[in-house]
Design a protein around this motif. Structure first.
Motif: not given
Length: 187
Positions: A44-51
């Protein structure tokens, strides 16, 4: 996570993994955990950072793809702006990261993204800066028991070891003991 997501310690290694190959959030989170166990990297952190990185123009998403029975996954790739930002972050971590810090460790992990001469120059400058820092650390202030100042001896040892390691690394790069060919991304 910092209020400014771009300051998150996962951004540099995340961009570095995207230099290697475009990937989706699940793969990136797994590779971050595998390679850098000291970093906390949830999907979830990686997804947020990617966005966030996509919004800043540093990465671009591809059309979601389905592999087998898995749900469609969106892969991300580095943009030219992202590559420039990645290199800037590597240089910044090498120049300004505190001794023995995660910022420095992540920057040194991707030093190969820099031209060989630039890397050597930055490593030499860092070693010189740390030498100056070491010279300002007093062994033990007068009137203070050693047991109350153990951190000074510890920090002197850490800085001296990092300085020695930096000088050895710069020398190995200069002498071509470390093969730099093929390490410099083309974007």
């Amino acid at each position: 996570m910092p209020l400014d997501a771009s300051r998150n310690s996962l951004v540099l290694p995340l961009l570095g993994l995207l230099v290697e190959q475009p990937s989706h959030a699940y793969d990136l989170a797994a590779r971050l955990r595998e390679r850098y166990g000291q970093l906390s990297a949830t999907r979830s952190t990686v997804t947020t950072l990617l966005k966030t990185l996509e919004g800043a123009g540093l990465v671009a998403s591809r059309v979601p793809e389905r592999v087998g029975n898995r749900p469609p996954r969106t892969a991300y790739e580095l943009t030219a702006t992202g590559m420039a930002d990645f290199r800037r972050r590597v240089e910044e971590g090498l120049r300004e990261g505190q001794a023995a810090s995660v910022d420095f460790v992540m920057a040194i992990a991707y030093v190969g993204a820099l031209p060989e001469g630039d890397a050597v120059s930055i490593l030499d400058s860092r070693a010189d800066r740390l030498d100056r820092e070491l010279a300002t650390l007093r062994e033990q202030p007068g009137g203070v028991a050693e047991v109350h100042m153990l951190e000074v001896a510890y920090w002197r040892t850490i800085i001296a070891a990092e300085t020695s390691w930096l000088r050895t690394l710069a020398s190995r790069i200069r002498s071509h003991d470390i093969d730099w060919s093929g390490t410099h991304p083309t974007n």
